[in-house]
Each structure stands twice: as structure tokens, then as C-alpha cells.
Motif scaffolding. Structure first.
Motif, PDB file in Angstrom:
ATOM      1  N   SER A 775     -25.744 -14.494 -24.941  1.00 16.99           N
ATOM      2  CA  SER A 775     -24.946 -15.675 -24.629  1.00 16.99           C
ATOM      3  C   SER A 775     -24.341 -16.289 -25.886  1.00 16.99           C
ATOM      4  O   SER A 775     -23.165 -16.667 -25.911  1.00 16.99           O
ATOM      5  N   ARG A 776     -25.164 -16.369 -26.954  1.00 17.60           N
ATOM      6  CA  ARG A 776     -24.661 -16.974 -28.186  1.00 17.60           C
ATOM      7  C   ARG A 776     -23.570 -16.125 -28.833  1.00 17.60           C
ATOM      8  O   ARG A 776     -22.541 -16.646 -29.279  1.00 17.60           O
ATOM      9  N   ILE A 777     -23.764 -14.809 -28.870  1.00 22.06           N
ATOM     10  CA  ILE A 777     -22.758 -13.935 -29.481  1.00 22.06           C
ATOM     11  C   ILE A 777     -21.470 -13.953 -28.668  1.00 22.06           C
ATOM     12  O   ILE A 777     -20.362 -14.001 -29.226  1.00 22.06           O
ATOM     13  N   GLU A 778     -21.599 -13.923 -27.341  1.00 21.31           N
ATOM     14  CA  GLU A 778     -20.397 -14.000 -26.492  1.00 21.31           C
ATOM     15  C   GLU A 778     -19.669 -15.313 -26.711  1.00 21.31           C
ATOM     16  O   GLU A 778     -18.433 -15.361 -26.765  1.00 21.31           O
ATOM     17  N   GLU A 779     -20.425 -16.392 -26.849  1.00 19.96           N
ATOM     18  CA  GLU A 779     -19.827 -17.703 -27.090  1.00 19.96           C
ATOM     19  C   GLU A 779     -19.033 -17.708 -28.399  1.00 19.96           C
ATOM     20  O   GLU A 779     -17.901 -18.187 -28.453  1.00 19.96           O
ATOM     21  N   LEU A 780     -19.642 -17.152 -29.446  1.00 18.86           N
ATOM     22  CA  LEU A 780     -18.957 -17.115 -30.745  1.00 18.86           C
ATOM     23  C   LEU A 780     -17.743 -16.201 -30.693  1.00 18.86           C
ATOM     24  O   LEU A 780     -16.680 -16.519 -31.262  1.00 18.86           O
TER      25      LEU A 780
END
Length: 812
Positions: A775-780
Motif C-alpha cells: 500500500s505504501r509503495i503504491e501510494e508513493l
């Protein structure tokens, strides 16, 4: 018939009993009736099985005498007399006889009272405490707490103060200093003991018991505490009545008696604490609390009631940590003398009667002058929503206790704060926890340069260092260099999740976690399979859960307390009941199916786990210990596969009918004449087919109807085959229960149920970690995927398209 005395059965039966009385009373009134009957039933059953019971059950003073009154026109008056005999025989007048079972205003007149009390007695008659051992007492105590929680929830803001949530009580009990070295002659005191649950939680922490003292102002609540002590085997507890501040009962001449330990959850910010105060017993030598706020009056009373090396844990509103005026003077003196050992900030909305956040203040007179700091914990974020209140989870309790007792510093959670820092003029003895512990999450800072020129800031990638330490090569798989201080995704945003899950390092980590759970379970399997009537479940779960916690302490990424919570949640929801069944019935009998209860008139109907037969001849069974799916999976996998295949065939046949109807059952379709309200059943299709053939209708319609009927026949045959196979499987499964050996039962329960479920739950924590990274990598990736240049180019392209369209339309 006696209801199997599982914890869940007991709880639900008791709460149903409350429903019988709701009519004329609120919770604060009917709790007295319910808890009185619970008490009489318990001591009656206990007297039959325990010749050493300290409670004498006289002739004409037992619950059995109440059962004989069902349907009696004078049932209310006669119940009062039965309770009166029991009270008189044990010196419990004005304790167990406060509820009037002949009160027409509350229970109704004549037939209404007769029916209501008869139903109530019947529900309690279905419970059997004769097999109660040590854990049985705990079970009953848990039931008592369960009722208390419900009563407190429903009693409204002003009447829920007789109950301290059990989870908070456990924290106080474990941080106050009681442990393996505590002796039976050590004393614990609660000056505002309510129903006594807090004192009992403390007593549970003393391995050789402890001597209990308590005082309670409210008469009815004092009676609850007396009963609670007896129900928990603490008949000798000294619980006295009176206002602790104006009329302390534990005195020695003009001095207060002192104790080794004290715990308390005093009423918050009492405005009239000093009304009628004549003798302060030297309690206010550090300062007199403000007239309209009694928090420090209770705290100073407790301090004065401690021996020279005494320790206390007290629940207080956060205001005591920072309020000015007289309270600031007292707080400063407490700190300068070293009496405050620690402060634990709790989540808001834990307590009944108030939504405000509270704290636990730990006092310790031992070596107070040498104390150089106060250990603080901000535990305000660790809780779960439970109805309209918040509740501490098992993991929250364990973490608070571990961190406090070991004085562990954790960023944004706990630290030792020096008295020098507290006394600094900028703080001026203010103990507000937020001054010393910043528990807020780091701000997610947007990078303007990355928005303009693209690339993901390396500082955001570095912030995920825990993952890169656990999976050293994964960062290189997911990211590639862009320019100094920035990186790009090396895979598409939609490919991030699969890249992580497929990585060798993640797979290896998942296998290691699974192996840790396997090794843990293998270690404890011998004691689990040795469960018997003498097992102590509380000791059992403490042993195996603490070991699980320790094993995951150094596992990267995974929080050991999250793993611990998975076990504890499953324990409270399932394993505890399973253990109790095995303790009371043995492995063989506990595994036998029993007929499900079907008594809708008394709201006792159960959802069956296994049904054999159909229609009125069907027999419905409950399988409390072993779900049928586990028996089928281990012994009838081929038969289940056949049933699944037949169900799939039936589903295909049903879809074929639906697809054919969707194609032809339309207004202009071949089956239009057979439709009724837009539907065509097999009956309608057959009827239309006969008419169509007789009338010589369009051959295509006849052909379509014949095909539809055939499809319906195929569907019926497929469903029949699946149903017959399922019935045969259910019958074979039921028979298999009767053939199971103790060894097979243990395999099913220990391995297929407990071990498999715990492994799956811990794997869920692992998956949650992976998804958080995804989720965090997709967000970034999405945040910085579009640069200003790209957006400007896209805008320019759109401008040109609009201009072309306008030109085509003749607009300049």
C-alpha cells in the motif's frame, strides 16, 4: 436437561435471564435480582459437591427449594423466605437479601409475577455448578464480571461506577508490585472497592493468596462485593461500609491502618468529598485538596494508608497530572518526596460513567527518597472498539505490564523522565504525559521537487528500512536510481504486490514464521493432549502464550504482541470453551455430538452443526468440540470431493436453465407464451408444451419448450444426486464421531483445529505486513508518477484537441 457449562453458555443463559425482568426496572435495579439468584444457585450446587464449603445451605434455604415453587401463587414471598434462611445461617443478612422478590411494582402482580419468577428460576435451574473446580470458580467470576459489564453499560452515566473493567483491573494488579514473593499475610486494600472486582484481580496475582480489605459507600454495591468475595472463595475478605474520606473504617485509634498494597478506582472529581469531614487523620499534610475536587483527597488517603514500603496503583482522571492551584502544590510535594513511581496514560472511553481518558498513578514508598525519575507510558492508542466503549486487548495489557515492570523505553510509547526534567521551570512539575512522550505518528511530508520533476524521495524509501533489513534484496527489485536523493519504481505500480509476495526472501520469511509457530506448538502439545479434570486453564494459557510472545520477540517486522493477540483472541473465543469441555467431560464424551436445543419459547434455540435426515424426521446436532468440516477433511475427503463435483454439476445445470431463459423468455422470444409475470417454471413450461403440441403451434416454440423441460429435468436430477450424496456424507460423518478414538480426537482438536487456526491467524499478521508495504509503495508510486512536465504536456495536447473541434464546428 442441564446446559453444558461452557463459558459462552453460562454467559448467554444469565443474560437471557435478565430479559425476563426488564419490564419494570432498569439495569441498576434488576442486577440485584439476577446476582442474588446466581449466588444462591452457586452455593447450593457447591454445597452438594464440596463437603468443606464454608457456606452452610440449611433446609428450606436452597435453590432446590426455589425450583419447587415454580407456578406457586406465593412464589415471590416464599423466595424471600428461602433467601432469608440462607442469609441467617451464614451471617449474610443485608447482603444477599436486599432484593425483594415480592415487589409488585417491579415484578408485576399476581400471575405476571408468578410467571416471571417461574421462568427466571427455570433458566437458573438449567445451569449446573456441581462440577466446579478451581477453574469453575474463575468461570463463575468471569460470568459475574460479564453481568457487571452489561449492567454498567445499561445503568446509565451515574450508575455504572460500581464496576472497573476487568482489563484495567488486570493492569493495576500486575503493576502494583505483587508477585512470586507475596505472602498470604500481605495485605491489599481498596478504599472505594465497588463490587470488589479490582481486589479480586489483585488477589489472582498473589501465588499464595493475600489478605483482602475493602470499603464501599453504597449499600447495594457493598452487598455485591460481599457476594463476589464468596463466589471467588474469599469468604474471609474484610469488606466494610462507609464513606472512605469522612468515615474511614480501617483505623487504629486516631490513625489509619496501613497496608502493603492498595488499588483503587475512586469516583472522578467528586465535588462534595469533604461534606461531614471531621478528622483528616493526617492525610492532608502535603496539602489540602480543593473543596470541589476530591481526586487528591482519595490519592492522599491511599498514600497515608500504605506501610513504609507500601505500593499503590490508582486510576485517576488526567487532570491530576496538570491542574494548577492546590493540586499543583500537592503534586509537587509527591514528586519531591519520590512517592510517584510511574504514570500510565490510558485510552479514552474505557470506563462506565465517563468518556474521559484516565491514567494510572503508581505510588511506591519503598526507597522513595532515592527515586530520581518517573516512568511514563502513553498507552492511549492501544485499544479495540467494543460497542459504545473502548476496551484494552490482551496485547495492550501485556505490553503495558511488560514495559512498566521492566522499565523499557520505546519511542513514542514509554520512557523514564528524570525529576530534574519534571522540575525544570518550563515544566514546573506538570506531569502531562504529552510533554514528555510524543506519541503522534511522523508526518507524511510531500516533496515538491518530486512532484515537479518525478522520482520517489529516498527518505520515503529509507523510512521502510525495517522491510529492507528483513528482505535485503527486495529494495533493489522494486526500486532503481533516478537522480541524487530520488528513485523510480523498477516495476509497474500494479506489479508491486506480486513482486513482493513472489520474492524468495519473503517466501523464506513466511516459512520461518510458520516454522516458529510449528515449533512452539510442538513444544506444548504434550501438555495440551494431557488435559484433564485437574488442568488449570489460566496457568496453561499464561505458560503457552508467554512462550509464543518470547519466541517472536526478535522476529523482524512482526510485532510479538500482535502475534500474542492472535492466540489470545482465539483462546477467549474458542479454546477456553474447548478446554473446559474436556476438563469436565473427558476427550471422548466432549467430542460426542449432542442434539441441538430447540425451545423457541425460551429463546434457547441453537444453530445446528450437523443435520441428519430431512423434513420432520431430521435430527439436528451440535458438535461443540469438533466441527464436522474437520472430520470430513480428515476422513471423507474423497466423498466431499464427490459432493463438490455433484454440486458443481447442479450449479451448471441451473446456469444452463438461466441462460436459456435469458435468451428465449422475452416478449418476442420463443418462450413468450409460457411466461407468467416474466417467469417460466417447469410446471408452466410443461403445461404450455402440452397446449402447443395439441394446437400445432410454431414447431420452433415446441422445440424450445421441450429443450427447457429437459434442462429443468437435468437440473432436478443433478440437485437430487448432490442432495443424496450430501445426506450420505452427513450420515457417515455422524457415525464417524461415534467411532473416534481418544487419539483421533486429539489429532482433530490439537492439530486440525487449534494448531491450524493459530498458524493461519499468525500468517494473517504476516500478510497484513506485506499489504502495508504494498500500500505504501503504491501510494508513493502514484503520488509522484505524474510530473508537472507530464501534466503540462497532457494539458497542451487537450488544448489542441479542443481547438481542432472548435474549428471543425466553425468557431474561431
Amino acid at each position: 436437561m442441564l446446559v453444558a457449562l461452557k463459558k459462552s453458555d453460562l454467559y448467554s443463559s444469565l443474560w437471557r435471564s435478565c430479559d425476563e425482568l426488564r419490564g419494570g426496572m432498569d439495569a441498576s435495579q434488576y442486577k440485584d435480582y439476577i446476582l442474588t439468584l446466581l449466588f444462591v444457585k452457586y452455593v447450593t450446587d457447591k454445597g452438594k459437591s464440596d463437603p468443606n464449603s464454608l457456606i452452610d445451605v440449611p433446609a428450606g434455604g436452597s435453590f432446590d427449594d426455589m425450583i419447587a415453587l415454580k407456578g406457586d401463587k406465593e412464589i415471590g414471598d416464599k423466595i424471600n423466605k428461602i433467601i432469608g434462611k440462607l442469609a441467617e445461617a451464614n451471617g449474610l443478612e443485608k447482603v444477599i437479601d436486599l432484593a425483594d422478590f415480592n415487589d409488585e411494582e417491579k415484578l408485576g402482580k399476581g400471575k405476571e409475577m408468578q410467571d416471571r419468577l417461574s421462568k427466571l428460576v427455570t433458566i437458573f435451574a438449567d445451569l449446573d455448578f456441581r462440577g466446579s473446580r478451581a477453574e469453575g470458580d474463575d468461570l463463575l467470576g468471569d460470568a459475574y464480571e460479564y453481568l457487571m459489564r452489561h449492567f454498567a453499560t445499561e445503568s446509565g452515566k451515574s450508575k455504572g461506577q460500581f464496576y472497573t473493567p476487568a482489563e484495567v483491573s488486570r493492569v493495576l494488579a500486575k503493576v502494583v508490585g505483587i508477585g512470586p514473593g507475596t505472602r498470604q499475610d500481605h495485605t491489599v486494600y481498596d478504599p472505594t472497592c465497588g463490587s470488589g472486582s479490582l481486589l479480586l484481580k489483585v488477589a489472582d496475582e498473589a501465588p499464595r493468596s493475600i489478605t483482602i480489605y475493602g470499603q464501599e459507600k453504597d449499600n447495594a454495591t457493598w452487598a455485591l462485593a460481599k457476594m463476589n468475595m464468596i463466589l471467588h472463595g474469599n469468604e474471609d475478605a474484610d469488606i466494610l461500609k462507609g464513606d472512605t474520606i469522612t468515615s474511614p473504617q480501617f483505623t487504629a485509634g486516631r490513625q489509619l491502618r496501613t497496608f502493603d498494597f492498595a488499588v483503587a478506582n475512586p469516583p472522578f472529581s467528586t465535588k462534595s468529598w469533604s461534606n461531614g469531614l471531621e478528622n483528616d487523620y493526617g492525610r492532608f499534610e502535603l496539602g489540602r485538596p480543593p473543596e470541589k475536587n476530591g481526586d487528591y483527597a482519595f490519592l492522599l488517603h491511599i498514600l497515608k494508608s500504605l506501610k513504609s514500603g507500601g505500593k499503590a496503583a490508582v486510576i485517576l482522571p488526567h487532570g491530576v497530572l496538570f491542574r494548577s492551584g492546590a493540586e499543583a502544590i500537592i503534586r509537587k510535594e509527591l514528586l519531591r518526596r519520590g512517592y510517584i513511581k510511574g504514570i500510565i496514560g490510558l485510552p479514552a472511553n474505557l470506563f462506565y460513567g465517563t468518556n474521559i481518558a484516565a491514567c494510572i498513578m503508581i505510588l511506591d514508598k519503598e526507597n522513595a527518597q532515592a527515586r530520581t525519575g518517573v516512568f511514563m507510558i502513553d498507552a492511549s492508542k492501544g485499544f479495540v472498539k467494543d460497542g459504545n466503549k473502548n476496551r484494552l486487548r490482551s496485547q495492550d495489557i501485556h505490553k503495558i505490564v511488560d514495559v512498566f515492570n521492566r522499565q523499557i523505553s520505546i519511542k513514542r510509547y514509554s520512557r523514564m523522565v528524570s525529576l530534574h526534567e519534571i522540575a525544570d521551570p518550563k515544566n514546573d512539575y506538570n506531569l502531562n504525559i504529552s510533554r514528555y512522550i510524543d506519541s503522534s505518528e511522523p508526518e507524511d511530508i510531500q516533496d515538491l521537487h518530486a512532484h515537479l520533476h518525478g522520482g520517489i524521495p529516498d527518505r520515503d524509501v529509507d523510512a521502510l528500512s525495517g522491510y529492507w533489513e528483513a528482505f535485503p534484496s527486495l529494495r533493489g527489485t522494486l526500486f532503481m536510481g533516478n537522480r541524487s536523493g530520488y528513485s523510480d519504481l523498477a516495476v509497474g505500480v500494479t506489479e508491486v504486490q506480486q513482486s513482493i509476495l513472489d520474492s524468495d526472501e519473503f517466501q523464506k520469511f513466511a516459512n520461518e514464521v510458520r516454522s516458529q509457530v510449528d515449533d512452539w506448538f510442538t513444544t506444548h502439545r504434550p501438555i495440551l493432549q494431557a488435559l484433564d479434570a485437574d488442568t488449570l486453564p489460566n496457568d496453561l494459557i499464561a505458560q503457552i502464550s508467554d512462550d509464543l510472545l518470547a519466541r517472536f520477540k526478535n522476529t523482524p517486522l512482526l510485532d510479538e504482541y500482535d502475534v500474542y493477540e492472535q492466540l489470545m483472541t482465539y483462546w477467549h473465543g474458542v479454546i477456553h470453551d474447548d478446554v473446559f469441555l474436556v476438563m469436565n467431560e473427558g476427550w471422548l464424551d466432549a467430542a460426542k455430538p449432542r442434539k441441538a436445543i430447540e425451545d423457541k419459547g425460551r429463546k434457547l434455540s441453537e444453530t445446528p452443526d450437523l443435520i441428519v435426515g430431512s423434513g420432520r424426521s431430521a435430527t439436528k446436532y451440535k458438535t461443540d468440540l469438533i466441527p464436522p468440516a474437520l472430520v470430513v477433511a480428515r476422513y471423507f475427503a474423497n466423498e466431499q470431493a464427490e459432493v463438490d463435483a455433484l454440486n458443481a454439476t447442479a450449479d451448471e445445470a441451473s446456469r444452463a436453465v438461466e441462460d436459456y431463459l435469458e435468451e428465449h423468455a422475452t416478449e418476442d422470444g420463443l418462450l413468450a407464451e409460457a411466461m407468467d409475470d416474466g417467469k417460466i417454471s417447469k410446471v408452466l413450461a410443461t403445461a404450455r408444451f402440452k397446449v402447443a403440441r395439441h394446437e400445432g403451434t410454431d414447431p420452433e416454440e415446441v422445440k424450445a419448450l421441450r429443450h427447457l423441460i429437459n434442462l429443468y429435468n437435468d437440473e432436478a436430477l443433478a440437485k437430487k444426486a448432490a442432495k443424496e450424496a450430501q445426506a450420505a456424507l452427513d450420515l457417515a460423518t455422524l457415525k464417524k464421531y461415534g467411532d473416534l478414538t481418544a487419539h483421533e480426537i486429539k489429532l482433530l482438536v490439537l492439530d486440525d483445529k487449534w494448531h491450524a487456526t493459530i498458524t493461519k491467524r499468525v500468517a494473517g499478521e504476516l500478510n497484513a505486513l506485506a499489504l502495508a508495504l504494498v500500500s505504501r509503495i503504491e501510494e508513493l508510486g502514484e503520488r509522484y508518477g505524474e510530473t508537472l512536465g507530464n501534466l503540462e504536456a497532457e494539458l497542451s495536447k487537450l488544448d489542441r484537441l479542443v481547438a481542432m473541434h472548435l474549428t471543425d464546428m466553425g468557431v474561431k
